[in-house]
Design a protein around this motif. Sequence first.
Motif, PDB file in Angstrom:
ATOM      1  N   PRO A  40       0.912  -1.205  -0.035  1.00 59.88           N
ATOM      2  CA  PRO A  40      -0.077   0.111   0.055  1.00 59.88           C
ATOM      3  C   PRO A  40       0.814   1.239  -0.174  1.00 59.88           C
ATOM      4  O   PRO A  40       2.086   1.367   0.466  1.00 59.88           O
ATOM      5  CB  PRO A  40      -0.864  -0.150   1.218  1.00 59.88           C
ATOM      6  CG  PRO A  40      -0.317  -1.247   1.906  1.00 59.88           C
ATOM      7  CD  PRO A  40       0.683  -2.055   1.051  1.00 59.88           C
ATOM      8  N   LYS A  41       0.248   2.272  -0.458  1.00 60.72           N
ATOM      9  CA  LYS A  41       1.064   3.610  -0.481  1.00 60.72           C
ATOM     10  C   LYS A  41       1.216   3.991   1.058  1.00 60.72           C
ATOM     11  O   LYS A  41       0.662   3.538   1.907  1.00 60.72           O
ATOM     12  CB  LYS A  41       0.027   4.698  -1.094  1.00 60.72           C
ATOM     13  CG  LYS A  41       0.638   5.934  -1.110  1.00 60.72           C
ATOM     14  CD  LYS A  41      -0.383   7.078  -1.953  1.00 60.72           C
ATOM     15  CE  LYS A  41       0.308   8.256  -2.404  1.00 60.72           C
ATOM     16  NZ  LYS A  41      -0.391   9.029  -3.055  1.00 60.72           N
ATOM     17  N   GLY A  42       2.314   4.589   1.199  1.00 57.60           N
ATOM     18  CA  GLY A  42       2.653   5.078   2.737  1.00 57.60           C
ATOM     19  C   GLY A  42       3.730   3.917   3.359  1.00 57.60           C
ATOM     20  O   GLY A  42       4.051   4.425   4.475  1.00 57.60           O
ATOM     21  N   ARG A  43       4.019   3.238   2.506  1.00 55.26           N
ATOM     22  CA  ARG A  43       5.019   2.059   3.144  1.00 55.26           C
ATOM     23  C   ARG A  43       6.349   2.800   3.440  1.00 55.26           C
ATOM     24  O   ARG A  43       6.707   3.699   2.946  1.00 55.26           O
ATOM     25  CB  ARG A  43       5.178   0.992   2.401  1.00 55.26           C
ATOM     26  CG  ARG A  43       5.993   1.033   1.124  1.00 55.26           C
ATOM     27  CD  ARG A  43       6.015  -0.090   0.303  1.00 55.26           C
ATOM     28  NE  ARG A  43       6.412   0.104  -1.108  1.00 55.26           N
ATOM     29  CZ  ARG A  43       5.986   0.779  -2.032  1.00 55.26           C
ATOM     30  NH1 ARG A  43       4.766   1.185  -1.861  1.00 55.26           N
ATOM     31  NH2 ARG A  43       6.573   1.208  -3.107  1.00 55.26           N
ATOM     32  N   LEU A  44       7.121   2.221   4.495  1.00 48.64           N
ATOM     33  CA  LEU A  44       8.273   2.874   4.980  1.00 48.64           C
ATOM     34  C   LEU A  44       9.364   1.836   4.453  1.00 48.64           C
ATOM     35  O   LEU A  44       9.337   0.515   4.512  1.00 48.64           O
ATOM     36  CB  LEU A  44       8.563   3.001   6.703  1.00 48.64           C
ATOM     37  CG  LEU A  44       7.505   3.881   6.911  1.00 48.64           C
ATOM     38  CD1 LEU A  44       7.210   3.620   8.413  1.00 48.64           C
ATOM     39  CD2 LEU A  44       7.436   5.363   6.577  1.00 48.64           C
ATOM     40  N   VAL A  45      10.451   2.408   4.186  1.00 50.21           N
ATOM     41  CA  VAL A  45      11.648   1.538   3.448  1.00 50.21           C
ATOM     42  C   VAL A  45      13.024   1.854   4.345  1.00 50.21           C
ATOM     43  O   VAL A  45      13.253   3.093   4.309  1.00 50.21           O
ATOM     44  CB  VAL A  45      11.895   1.785   2.172  1.00 50.21           C
ATOM     45  CG1 VAL A  45      13.158   0.964   1.569  1.00 50.21           C
ATOM     46  CG2 VAL A  45      10.645   1.540   1.148  1.00 50.21           C
ATOM     47  N   LEU A  46      13.499   0.939   4.890  1.00 51.72           N
ATOM     48  CA  LEU A  46      15.010   1.184   5.427  1.00 51.72           C
ATOM     49  C   LEU A  46      15.910   0.324   4.514  1.00 51.72           C
ATOM     50  O   LEU A  46      15.784  -0.975   4.393  1.00 51.72           O
ATOM     51  CB  LEU A  46      14.967   0.760   7.033  1.00 51.72           C
ATOM     52  CG  LEU A  46      16.465   0.745   7.683  1.00 51.72           C
ATOM     53  CD1 LEU A  46      16.781   2.215   7.809  1.00 51.72           C
ATOM     54  CD2 LEU A  46      16.170  -0.071   8.900  1.00 51.72           C
ATOM     55  N   SER A  73       5.290   5.771 -12.081  1.00 57.12           N
ATOM     56  CA  SER A  73       4.749   6.535 -10.825  1.00 57.12           C
ATOM     57  C   SER A  73       3.160   6.358 -11.189  1.00 57.12           C
ATOM     58  O   SER A  73       2.580   6.486 -10.190  1.00 57.12           O
ATOM     59  CB  SER A  73       5.268   7.772 -10.655  1.00 57.12           C
ATOM     60  OG  SER A  73       4.723   8.683 -12.136  1.00 57.12           O
ATOM     61  N   ARG A  74       2.599   6.293 -12.196  1.00 62.90           N
ATOM     62  CA  ARG A  74       1.260   6.259 -12.620  1.00 62.90           C
ATOM     63  C   ARG A  74       0.700   4.848 -12.414  1.00 62.90           C
ATOM     64  O   ARG A  74      -0.699   4.693 -12.219  1.00 62.90           O
ATOM     65  CB  ARG A  74       1.018   6.699 -13.952  1.00 62.90           C
ATOM     66  CG  ARG A  74       1.165   8.002 -14.443  1.00 62.90           C
ATOM     67  CD  ARG A  74       0.856   8.637 -15.635  1.00 62.90           C
ATOM     68  NE  ARG A  74       1.007   9.802 -15.962  1.00 62.90           N
ATOM     69  CZ  ARG A  74       2.436  10.325 -16.713  1.00 62.90           C
ATOM     70  NH1 ARG A  74       3.052   9.271 -17.114  1.00 62.90           N
ATOM     71  NH2 ARG A  74       2.636  11.590 -16.812  1.00 62.90           N
ATOM     72  N   GLU A  75       1.588   3.906 -12.321  1.00 63.52           N
ATOM     73  CA  GLU A  75       0.808   2.586 -11.999  1.00 63.52           C
ATOM     74  C   GLU A  75       1.094   1.914 -10.603  1.00 63.52           C
ATOM     75  O   GLU A  75       0.533   1.117 -10.284  1.00 63.52           O
ATOM     76  CB  GLU A  75       1.676   1.597 -13.210  1.00 63.52           C
ATOM     77  CG  GLU A  75       1.222   1.925 -14.503  1.00 63.52           C
ATOM     78  CD  GLU A  75       2.112   0.935 -15.572  1.00 63.52           C
ATOM     79  OE1 GLU A  75       2.111  -0.247 -15.365  1.00 63.52           O
ATOM     80  OE2 GLU A  75       2.563   1.687 -16.556  1.00 63.52           O
ATOM     81  N   PHE A  78       4.282   4.692  -4.613  1.00 65.02           N
ATOM     82  CA  PHE A  78       5.784   5.098  -4.208  1.00 65.02           C
ATOM     83  C   PHE A  78       5.809   4.781  -2.560  1.00 65.02           C
ATOM     84  O   PHE A  78       4.859   4.795  -2.020  1.00 65.02           O
ATOM     85  CB  PHE A  78       5.940   6.770  -4.205  1.00 65.02           C
ATOM     86  CG  PHE A  78       6.405   6.994  -5.696  1.00 65.02           C
ATOM     87  CD1 PHE A  78       7.598   6.937  -5.996  1.00 65.02           C
ATOM     88  CD2 PHE A  78       5.575   7.814  -6.463  1.00 65.02           C
ATOM     89  CE1 PHE A  78       7.903   7.176  -7.268  1.00 65.02           C
ATOM     90  CE2 PHE A  78       5.780   8.103  -7.668  1.00 65.02           C
ATOM     91  CZ  PHE A  78       7.036   7.703  -8.202  1.00 65.02           C
ATOM     92  N   ALA A  79       6.846   4.708  -2.043  1.00 63.01           N
ATOM     93  CA  ALA A  79       7.043   4.623  -0.626  1.00 63.01           C
ATOM     94  C   ALA A  79       6.949   5.782  -0.061  1.00 63.01           C
ATOM     95  O   ALA A  79       7.323   6.959  -0.914  1.00 63.01           O
ATOM     96  CB  ALA A  79       8.488   4.018  -0.342  1.00 63.01           C
ATOM     97  N   SER A  80       6.481   6.118   1.209  1.00 62.17           N
ATOM     98  CA  SER A  80       6.281   7.584   1.456  1.00 62.17           C
ATOM     99  C   SER A  80       7.563   7.889   2.198  1.00 62.17           C
ATOM    100  O   SER A  80       8.053   9.427   1.871  1.00 62.17           O
ATOM    101  CB  SER A  80       5.492   7.417   2.741  1.00 62.17           C
ATOM    102  OG  SER A  80       5.666   6.877   3.761  1.00 62.17           O
ATOM    103  N   LYS A  81       8.671   6.941   2.789  1.00 60.51           N
ATOM    104  CA  LYS A  81       9.967   7.606   3.149  1.00 60.51           C
ATOM    105  C   LYS A  81      10.927   6.316   2.989  1.00 60.51           C
ATOM    106  O   LYS A  81      10.467   5.311   3.142  1.00 60.51           O
ATOM    107  CB  LYS A  81       9.801   7.845   4.916  1.00 60.51           C
ATOM    108  CG  LYS A  81       9.056   9.166   5.061  1.00 60.51           C
ATOM    109  CD  LYS A  81       9.303   9.359   6.423  1.00 60.51           C
ATOM    110  CE  LYS A  81       8.828  11.111   6.685  1.00 60.51           C
ATOM    111  NZ  LYS A  81       9.004  11.129   8.331  1.00 60.51           N
ATOM    112  N   VAL A  82      12.109   6.809   2.694  1.00 62.22           N
ATOM    113  CA  VAL A  82      13.111   6.006   2.746  1.00 62.22           C
ATOM    114  C   VAL A  82      14.168   6.482   3.374  1.00 62.22           C
ATOM    115  O   VAL A  82      14.704   7.545   3.123  1.00 62.22           O
ATOM    116  CB  VAL A  82      13.539   5.725   1.168  1.00 62.22           C
ATOM    117  CG1 VAL A  82      14.864   4.962   1.068  1.00 62.22           C
ATOM    118  CG2 VAL A  82      12.476   5.055   0.133  1.00 62.22           C
TER     119      VAL A  82
END
Length: 144
Positions: A40-46, A73-75, A78-82
């Motif tokens: 889902p949108k808003g995931r966090l990535v480390l 980006s249209r499909e 994005f992650a919300s934060k990396v």
Amino acid sequence: MHTATYFENENFLLVRCTAHVHFASLIARVAEWIITIDAPKGRLVLVDLRDLRTIDRPNEGPVEYVQMQKKLSREYHFASKVALLAPQPEAFVLARIFEQSAQGQIPTEMDVFRSGAEALSYLGIAADDVDLFIQTLGDGRPLD
């Protein structure tokens, strides 16, 4: 070598890099993992670069990644934060190059950290130790 694990309940993706890595291939794999997990949108990535020892061709990869993300980006979400965790000087500089290449090109917030506690705090996670935090998450879904 690099691995990725997605923790669905936390909407959190952990990418770990160890030993030797070709930077362009790492960037391609990170992009692939981020895209294919259908998170889902808003995931966090480390992205954990603490055990990275050597890097090939650091000038390749960031621009390709940014261009790929812009096209997709249209499909895909994005992650919300990396957060890029890079305590060693050479990995820190490399991560900064990546971050600066993405700035203004993709909507994901991104920053580079020398401290695990600061990286986790940036992601909104109240923990001081990356490894202990990951242990509390249990088994995630390994991504190939």
